[in-house]
Scaffold this motif. Sequence first.
Motif, PDB file in Angstrom:
ATOM      1  N   TYR A  37     -27.076 -17.793  39.472  1.00  0.00           N
ATOM      2  CA  TYR A  37     -28.349 -17.138  39.289  1.00  0.00           C
ATOM      3  C   TYR A  37     -29.353 -18.226  38.894  1.00  0.00           C
ATOM      4  N   ARG A  38     -30.615 -17.884  38.962  1.00  0.00           N
ATOM      5  CA  ARG A  38     -31.641 -18.804  38.476  1.00  0.00           C
ATOM      6  C   ARG A  38     -32.759 -18.029  37.806  1.00  0.00           C
ATOM      7  N   GLN A  39     -33.454 -18.725  36.910  1.00  0.00           N
ATOM      8  CA  GLN A  39     -34.577 -18.106  36.222  1.00  0.00           C
ATOM      9  C   GLN A  39     -35.700 -19.121  36.115  1.00  0.00           C
ATOM     10  N   GLN A  44     -38.016 -13.049  36.106  1.00  0.00           N
ATOM     11  CA  GLN A  44     -36.693 -12.508  35.800  1.00  0.00           C
ATOM     12  C   GLN A  44     -35.607 -13.368  36.451  1.00  0.00           C
ATOM     13  N   ARG A  45     -34.429 -13.307  35.863  1.00  0.00           N
ATOM     14  CA  ARG A  45     -33.293 -14.005  36.456  1.00  0.00           C
ATOM     15  C   ARG A  45     -32.965 -13.364  37.805  1.00  0.00           C
ATOM     16  N   GLU A  46     -32.707 -14.163  38.805  1.00  0.00           N
ATOM     17  CA  GLU A  46     -32.399 -13.637  40.128  1.00  0.00           C
ATOM     18  C   GLU A  46     -31.118 -14.255  40.679  1.00  0.00           C
ATOM     19  N   TYR A  93     -30.734 -22.965  36.478  1.00  0.00           N
ATOM     20  CA  TYR A  93     -29.670 -22.382  37.293  1.00  0.00           C
ATOM     21  C   TYR A  93     -28.450 -22.125  36.417  1.00  0.00           C
ATOM     22  N   TYR A  94     -27.959 -20.895  36.499  1.00  0.00           N
ATOM     23  CA  TYR A  94     -26.831 -20.467  35.680  1.00  0.00           C
ATOM     24  C   TYR A  94     -25.628 -20.148  36.569  1.00  0.00           C
ATOM     25  N   TRP A 105     -20.904 -16.635  31.540  1.00  0.00           N
ATOM     26  CA  TRP A 105     -22.042 -17.436  31.977  1.00  0.00           C
ATOM     27  C   TRP A 105     -21.980 -18.852  31.433  1.00  0.00           C
ATOM     28  N   GLY A 108     -26.527 -23.143  31.645  1.00  0.00           N
ATOM     29  CA  GLY A 108     -27.685 -23.380  32.504  1.00  0.00           C
ATOM     30  C   GLY A 108     -27.969 -24.853  32.702  1.00  0.00           C
TER      31      GLY A 108
END
Length: 115
Positions: A37-39, A44-46, A93-94, A105, A108
């Motif tokens: 995911y990325r924020q 919002q995180r996507e 980026y997570y 998770w 990041g």
Amino acid sequence: QVQLVESGGGLVQPGGSLRLSCAASGIIVSPYAMGWYRQAPGKQREAVATIFETGLANAADSVKSRFTISRDNAKNTVDLQMNSLKPEDTAVYYCYATVLRTTYWGQGTQVTVSS
């Protein structure tokens, strides 16, 4: 204790490439799904990309032609090859891994695309 550790972030010019890596430890069964995911600031995180234990993968439309996700089931690692990077890819980026209905998770890693 499950831990995910990301590496590979940094500063890159538009059009450049980066490869993110994530290693999961403390896992006793292969994760059902791993991915990224990325924020971005103020957003919002996507979801970016996901790859399942079977090898089936999917990615967001915005990155589908530029990013490639891969995993090594034996090592519990997942990589994200990012090509043709754009300023709008700038984000934290997570990495994540879903194991037995629990999602873990990473901390990041920052990716900055700028000239």
